[in-house]
Design an enzyme around this catalytic site. Structure first.
Site, PDB file in Angstrom:
ATOM      1  N   SER A 143      59.182  -4.198 -90.714  1.00  0.00           N
ATOM      2  CA  SER A 143      58.616  -4.827 -89.523  1.00  0.00           C
ATOM      3  C   SER A 143      59.702  -5.270 -88.540  1.00  0.00           C
ATOM      4  O   SER A 143      60.489  -4.445 -88.084  1.00  0.00           O
ATOM      5  CB  SER A 143      57.708  -5.972 -89.950  1.00  0.00           C
ATOM      6  OG  SER A 143      56.752  -6.179 -88.965  1.00  0.00           O
TER       7      SER A 143
ATOM      8  N   HIS B 116      49.826  -4.432 -93.795  1.00  0.00           N
ATOM      9  CA  HIS B 116      51.212  -4.625 -93.378  1.00  0.00           C
ATOM     10  C   HIS B 116      52.002  -5.321 -94.481  1.00  0.00           C
ATOM     11  O   HIS B 116      51.788  -6.499 -94.760  1.00  0.00           O
ATOM     12  CB  HIS B 116      51.174  -5.501 -92.124  1.00  0.00           C
ATOM     13  CG  HIS B 116      52.486  -5.669 -91.448  1.00  0.00           C
ATOM     14  ND1 HIS B 116      53.151  -4.632 -90.851  1.00  0.00           N
ATOM     15  CD2 HIS B 116      53.255  -6.773 -91.265  1.00  0.00           C
ATOM     16  CE1 HIS B 116      54.279  -5.083 -90.319  1.00  0.00           C
ATOM     17  NE2 HIS B 116      54.367  -6.384 -90.556  1.00  0.00           N
TER      18      HIS B 116
HETATM   19  C1  GTR Z   1      54.376  -9.668 -85.969  1.00  0.00           C
HETATM   20  C2  GTR Z   1      54.978  -8.963 -84.778  1.00  0.00           C
HETATM   21  C3  GTR Z   1      55.361  -7.572 -85.153  1.00  0.00           C
HETATM   22  C4  GTR Z   1      56.080  -7.499 -86.479  1.00  0.00           C
HETATM   23  C5  GTR Z   1      55.608  -8.504 -87.499  1.00  0.00           C
HETATM   24  C6  GTR Z   1      56.545  -8.743 -88.687  1.00  0.00           C
HETATM   25  O1  GTR Z   1      53.935 -10.924 -85.688  1.00  0.00           O
HETATM   26  O2  GTR Z   1      54.030  -8.969 -83.758  1.00  0.00           O
HETATM   27  O3  GTR Z   1      56.104  -6.977 -84.111  1.00  0.00           O
HETATM   28  O4  GTR Z   1      57.433  -7.584 -86.306  1.00  0.00           O
HETATM   29  O5  GTR Z   1      55.370  -9.739 -86.956  1.00  0.00           O
HETATM   30  O6  GTR Z   1      57.759  -8.808 -88.514  1.00  0.00           O
HETATM   31  O7  GTR Z   1      56.028  -8.883 -89.793  1.00  0.00           O
END
Ligand code: GTR
Length: 398
Positions: free
Chosen positions: A236, A379
């Site tokens: 991420s 995610h």
């Molecule tokens: C979220 C962000 C993403 C991603 C994520 C993470 O809030 O919007 O771009 O980076 O965090 O790092 O888990």
């Protein structure tokens, strides 16, 4: 304020603020609303020259693309400093004493009389013969780096050791705090304060990339690690940093950003899921100041993320997505790999191809130089992801 005036004021306020809040919070998840993609051509120079040879690529086009990203997105990563030292400390208990040696290393860098120290945690296999290839993770979990050495399901140390790899990790917080107010209270303020006044200066993700470079300096210094077989992984936000680190530092043999989404693997001009405006509003400290000019104006960007793939080539690169992680735009991540990896065949003469449409992908695409997988679920970074990385890396190092 009397009541009618108050009513008028709040009506006006809501008319002004609601659309801007909506612009920030509503994400498009409808493929039919994705704009027609007009992407900059990685193979045509600023002067309009068609780039076809490795020589033209290395001397003209690659430096142009690197400069575009520095200026418009991530900011510069400074490479100058006066000294670097590596000091082993013993603070934590080794969770895998039977199979691995733990080294906790304080990396101290000095510049102009100032110093900054970051912590690198390294696990070396006890069995087998080094120097070992290494998986290096830029980490940011849990929020407090002192809380836990290893995030079991996230940094799968034990499994990597079993497969014969060394593995290392540093926590982003020890380089640049992930906080829009405090981000400079790390390497940026300590060593490179002049960057704060520069619109193309280093910010948090660039600083994490700087940290990855210092970890690589340690691998060069440490004889039990084979720095020529080093794999850089980030999930991420740290995947975005891993990409930028490897674009700047060609010592990384393999680069793997997982679910890195907007400002990472995904094409910004698709405006699917997280957008440039949303990311710059929530995390103003991640990218440089110039990137804010593209809030809501992705079509004006003189680049897109497929060109990051071209910056990594001819070194190996792998993207991974998760089906339910629509915020990171899995299709945009795949397209970026599909389009960007043309550099392998068109410039470097390597047989790399992604002929399959995203919708009909089955299983991971594993081949020399470039790969991709999408797994079911949300995610996260899991052993399922890591196990595909190991399979991909084995193809590169055999
Ligand atoms: C979220 C962000 C993403 C991603 C994520 C993470 O809030 O919007 O771009 O980076 O965090 O790092 O888990």
């Amino acid at each position: 304020m009397n009541r009618p005036a108050l009513f008028l004021f709040s009506l006006l306020f809501s008319l002004i603020s609601i659309p801007s809040i909506m612009a920030q919070n509503t994400a498009n998840y409808d493929e039919s609303k994705v704009p027609d993609l007009i992407l900059p051509d990685p193979f045509v120079s600023f002067k309009g020259k068609s780039i076809q040879t490795i020589q033209d690529w290395e001397s003209i086009r690659r430096p142009e693309i690197l400069q575009l990203f520095k200026e418009n997105v991530y900011g510069k990563i400074p490479t100058d400093f006066d000294a670097i030292t590596f000091k082993e400390v013993t603070e934590s208990q080794n969770p895998y004493p039977d199979k691995a040696i733990l080294k906790e290393v304080d990396i101290t860098v000095s510049r102009n009389g100032n110093t900054h120290t970051m912590r690198l945690n390294v696990f070396l296999p006890k069995s087998g013969k080094g120097p070992f290839p290494v998986f290096m993770l830029i980490d940011y979990k849990p929020k407090d780096p002192s809380e836990k050495l290893v995030e079991d399901d996230f940094w799968t140390v034990s499994e990597l050791i079993d497969r014969g790899y060394a593995t290392a990790s540093f926590h982003g917080e020890t380089v640049s705090p992930d906080d829009k107010i405090r981000f400079s209270e790390g390497v940026i303020g300590n060593l490179y304060p002049e960057h704060l006044a520069q619109a193309d200066g280093m910010r948090t993700l660039g600083a994490w990339g700087w940290g990855a470079m210092r970890a690589m300096d340690y691998f060069v210094h440490e004889s039990s690690i084979d720095e020529k077989r080093a794999v850089l992984v980030g999930h991420s936000r740290a995947g975005k940093a891993a990409l930028w680190a490897s674009a700047n530092d060609t010592r990384w043999a393999v680069t793997i950003p997982n679910e890195s989404g907007c400002g990472g693997a995904a094409l910004s001009k698709r405006k699917f899921g997280e957008t440039v405006q949303v990311i710059n509003t929530s995390f103003p400290h991640w990218f440089n100041d110039n990137f804010k000019a593209f809030n809501g104006k992705e079509e004006l960007l003189p680049l897109d993320q497929h060109m990051m793939v071209s910056l990594i080539a001819p070194r190996a690169i792998y993207f991974s997505s998760a089906r339910e992680d629509r915020w990171a735009d899995p299709k945009g991540e795949y397209l970026s790999m599909q389009l960007g990896s043309r550099v392998f065949s068109e410039i470097f003469g390597k047989a790399v191809s992604f002929p399959t449409a995203f919708e009909s992908l089955k299983g991971p695409v594993l081949q020399p130089f470039a790969g991709y997988h999408i797994r079911e679920g949300e995610h996260n970074l899991t052993w399922e992801d890591w196990s595909h990385y190991v399979d991909f890396v084995e193809l590169q190092f055999k």
